[in-house]
Design an enzyme around this catalytic site. Structure first.
Site: not given
Length: 317
Positions: A51, A83, A108, A168, A181, A185
């Site tokens: 993280d 990341i 994730n 998602s 988003y 995804k």
């Protein structure tokens, strides 16, 4: 066909034991990533948790893994970093190799910058694409190259490799106010399907999860957790997702590759690929523009105007 001992593939096993395996989990300081890291450690995996530095500094995930999974022989190593930067993905791979080799990747990490499309800034678009899609790509590419090279020297050209990428339902539906988003995804799903097709020959299984989970990132969507009776679990608890990730990361998932799962409470939904609704064929070798216009106009005139490629029915189930 029901699997029996006589027809079961030689690669298939019921074990979810991850003893001796090394996993990398991104976005693992809190929320879903933390729960996934703990879940893999409880099955015996050594976990490299990633993280950003500020999140890891405030997290107890390394200590929690040490306390919860000591009996399983698991431990955790923290690697701080963004990341979306290649250096972070490289360090994660190096850390896993230093611990014995990379076996499992759970991508994730994610952020949201919700805004209506006509108000969305370049920075809001770029930030979400960078963390979600680029972040998934960088670590997926590193893992793919590592597993492919390892397979060259492996007996039968096959290795143990598990890739669990987090998409998602937004990528299947396209929610208003989440263009960045949803696009990221959807890209993650396509990335994973490509990885599954490229890596399956080496024994690697790559799959997608679309979790509905109550975390800090989704607090504005799902709200606060409800009061539940003793012995019950919040339908949006990350623990529901962890159970699926534990399976997909394990030897038991050897026959599961290139699949998309939605997780909501006690339900795990396997999503089928898009199907063809209708094919419009010209009478000759090509469509006359006027005839195609008339054909498509007439077809859509009698069709529900709310029906589109958006998989809205999935959200109602």
């Amino acid at each position: 066909m029901k699997l029996t001992e006589s027809n079961r593939s030689p690669r298939t096993t019921n074990t979810t034991d991850l003893s001796g395996k090394v996993a990398v989990v991104t976005g693992a300081a809190a929320g879903l990533g933390r729960a996934e890291a703990l879940g893999l450690a409880r099955l015996g995996a050594t976990v490299v948790v990633n993280d950003v530095a500020s999140a890891l500094d405030a997290s107890d995930v390394v200590d929690e893994i040490g306390a919860a999974a000591a009996d399983a022989g698991a431990k955790a190593v923290a690697v701080a970093g963004d990341i979306s930067q290649r250096a972070t993905a490289d360090e994660l791979l190096a850390s896993a190799v230093g611990l014995g080799g990379l076996d499992i990747v759970v991508n994730n990490a994610g952020i949201t910058r919700d805004r209506m499309l006509f108000n969305m800034s370049d920075e809001e678009w770029d930030a979400v694409i960078a963390v979600h899609l680029r972040g998934h790509f960088l670590l997926t590419r590193n893992a793919a190259a590592y597993w492919r090279d390892k397979a060259k020297d492996a007996e039968g050209g096959s290795v143990f490799g598990r890739l669990v990428n987090t998409s998602s339902e937004a990528g299947l539906v396209g929610p208003v106010g989440q263009a960045n988003y949803a696009a990221a995804k959807a890209g993650i799903t396509a990335l994973t399907l490509s990885a599954a097709r490229a890596l399956g020959r080496y024994g690697v299984c790559a799959n997608v999860i679309c979790p509905r989970a109550r975390t800090a990132m989704t607090a504005d969507v799902f709200g606060a957790a409800p009061d539940v009776e003793a012995g019950q679990i919040d339908p949006l608890s990350p623990q529901h997702v962890v159970s699926l990730v534990q399976f997909l990361a394990s030897p038991a998932a050897a026959e599961v590759n290139g699949q998309v799962f939605i997780v909501y409470g006690p339900q795990v939904t396997l999503v089928s690929p898009p199907h063809m609704e209708r094919r419009f064929s010209a009478d000759g070798t090509s469509w006359d523009p006027t005839e195609l216009t008339a054909t498509l106009r007439d077809y859509f005139a009698g069709r529900d105007p709310e029906q589109s490629f958006s998989a809205t029915d999935l959200m109602r189930q």
